[in-house]
Structures are given as C-alpha cells and as structure tokens.
Write a protein that holds these residues in place. Sequence first.
Motif: not given
Lengths: 292, 159
Positions: B15, B30, B33, B42, B54, B56, B65, B80, B114
């Motif tokens: 990000n 995942a 994160l 997520t 999930c 991203v 992810s 994300t 996303m």
Amino acid sequence: MICEDYVTPSSVEEALAILASQQGAGRLISGGTDLMIQLQRGERNPVRCLVDVTRIRGLDEIKLENSHIVIGAATTFARLERSTVVRERAPVLAQAASWVGSPQIRNVGTLAGNVVNAQPAADGSIALLTLGAEAQIANLTGRQWVPMASLYVSPGVSRLDASAEMITAFRFRAHGPREGSAFERLARRKALALPLLNVGAYVLLDAEARQIREARLAIGPVAPVPFRAQQAEEALKNQPITDAVLDEAIEIAVRESKPRSSLLRASKEYRQELIRTLTRRALQRAIQFAQG
Amino acid sequence: MMTVSKTYRLEMNLNGSDVRLEVPASATLASVLRESLGLTGTKIGCEEGECGACTVLVDGEPVDSCIYPALKAAGRKVLTIEGLARGEKLHPVQRAFVEHGAVQCGYCTPGLVMTAVALLQHNPHPSEDEIRRAISGNLCRCTGYLKVIRAIQEASKAG
C-alpha cells in the motif's frame, strides 16, 4: 501447509541442483495455484522445500524462433491469452488459456504447472497436443525435447521425475498460410468451472483451401490422459472439406473416445453428444481460420 | 512430530510503504496480511482460489492471496483494500459501490473492489461484457452482481 524451506533459484541448473540435494523432499512450485491447495489439504506427500522457479530469467518468455513458437514453462495463462503471436499463430492455445480458472488464477497459474498436473482435461495440455507440441525436459545431464503425448501416464501422474527434472519450455510450429486451430469447451458455468468436455482442432489445408491435408484433434477428459483422436485425424487427411467428411470423422472421434459418466461432469451419453457438437465447432472454426 | 517452518525475510511494497517482516516458508500472502500485519480487510472465503474474496493486487494484477505464497511477493508492489482510500476520501470504485448499494453482506466486497480497481487501471472504459469477465473470479453469494456492475460502470465514468 507445512514446509521448512522456500527457495528462489535464478537458473535452471541451480533449481535442479537444489532438487537433487533434497533427495525427493523438494518440489518445484511455479504459480502454485494447484500445488498450494494440494499441500494445504494434505493431498501430497510432505514437502520439505519449495523451489520457486518463477524468478528464473527467460522462463516466462514467448518467442518466435524461425517458424516455431517457443513458450517458457513459467508463462502465465494471462500472458498466453493476451500474446499477439499466440493469438494469431496458435489461436487454440490463446483460446484455451482464456478458459483456465479465473482472471486471478490466470495471472499466476502457468502452462508447465498445468501440464505436469497431468489432468486429462487440462486446457493447456489439450491445446499443446492439438499443436503437436514438444516439451523441453531438463535434468542434471542436460535438456531434451520430447513429444507432449509421451509425458502423461495416468490422471494426475506425469512421466516427469519431480525430484530430478523440470519442464523448461514448450515449442510447436507457428501457423502459416492455410493453417488454423480452435478450442471449444463446455462447462457448467462460463468461468471457474471444470470442463464437461474440451476439444482442440488443428487443420492444414491444400493450396486451394478446399481439402484438408492434415488434421489434429485433442479431446478431454475422455481417457485417463489427454487424448488425441488419431483415427478421426486419419479420416480427415487428404479429404475435401464437406459435411460428409466432417460427419464421418466426428463419428469416429466419438467411437474412439471413452468418456465416463461422472457426477462432477455429466453422463457418458451427454458427453458423447458433446464430442459431436464441440468437435464440429472446433473443426469448422479451425477451417475458417485457415481459409483466412 | 512437529515440523517447524523456517522463517524468511519478506520485503515488499505494501500500500505504498516498504515493509519488512519475517514469515514462515509456507505462509500465504493472505495469512501474512491478516495475521502478521493486521490488515483484515482482505477476506478469506474458500481458501482454494475459487471465490476471490481474498483478491489483492500484486504489481497491479489481481491474485487470490489465499493460495499465493507470501514469499512470491518479495520485491513486489502489493495493494490491498486498506491502500485505496486517501484519508477520509474513498477511492472512486469504493464510492461507487457505496452509492449503488453494491454491498449486501459485504464479505466479497473487498475482493470485488480490488478486481474492479485493476480492471479500470488497465481498461478505463470497459464494456459490460468486459466487466462481467473481469469479475468472473469473484463470487457473491448474496447475488448482488447487477449493482456491482452498475457501480463499476459509474466508477469508469468518474475516472
């Protein structure tokens, strides 16, 4: 999922050396879209070391070399789907790639991963068989090209020694004038669904584009391995493009295929009907492409 | 017998900020994160790459992810749902989802947003067919697709 090591070799030789040092406890990972699920579910033997081959330079390239298209093993389906050279000179592969999984899966999943999983209806395998492709196998003694058909043993089992070998590339002749190919598939949904049946067709026409000089048909899943309908191919060879010729070849393809009833897919009878419909469509589209 | 996974250093741009952390060899993106970085926007649905909750973006491309090894993200840009808004200002896709009521239970929403963000980056004015194809890997069990499609169309006009 449990494994101790995750390594990212930068060359094929390094990847093979790591595999050898792991003595069977190492496993190559490319996109991982099948392998990660198998490992998480415990469907595979324990893996001590994952060897990620996707950072090896050149392993994701699509190249036109003389009259051949050479595709690196770690090329994703998203790239195959978008590649101009594949769309124009091997359309069956671009079309097959566009059907795999979902956009998310196609961004990560690779052609070699699809092939080594050795599923009889793998869209990538069906397309490569249609193209008469070869796979390049690397091991510590060198690299050699082998016909695709020699790679498959039984559902989920390839002839590759996963502890010592890897596929590094695929190659096949790019379509020239009067050549065409197409991919057809039916699934329960238009995305994220296994094929009830998939068919790839390739034709080479004569100079006047009225006769079929040569044809290849690959169908899945109608046998324990991705299947070439060679008797039907023979029936098309040096024949005029007529409904009668296509009808006869299609009936031969139905007879030489062995689709089974499956709760996951459909009944045998329904899938035999699908062989008729999809083989006809694939052949007609391949012929159309070849006629320009 | 317990096998203990070695940890590896993972450096990625998350990000917009560089992050560096230790992750087990077998961790998925995942899980890293959500559990290591606390970014629970997520969502984990099917855990087998079927539902897209999930989703991203890795280097701008949507991935699932939940089956993406975290160490594959090394050196890459990961975006994300938490990385979209600028302070209080929502991303145009987020705003369009709110305005069109394209959210029912909300579980699939971060993944859908996303996917839509990536679509509009590649193709700022997609047709309805292109939108449907782009979101084909994102399942919504509240059957809210129509409003999602309208929201993405609206966001494409805004952009």
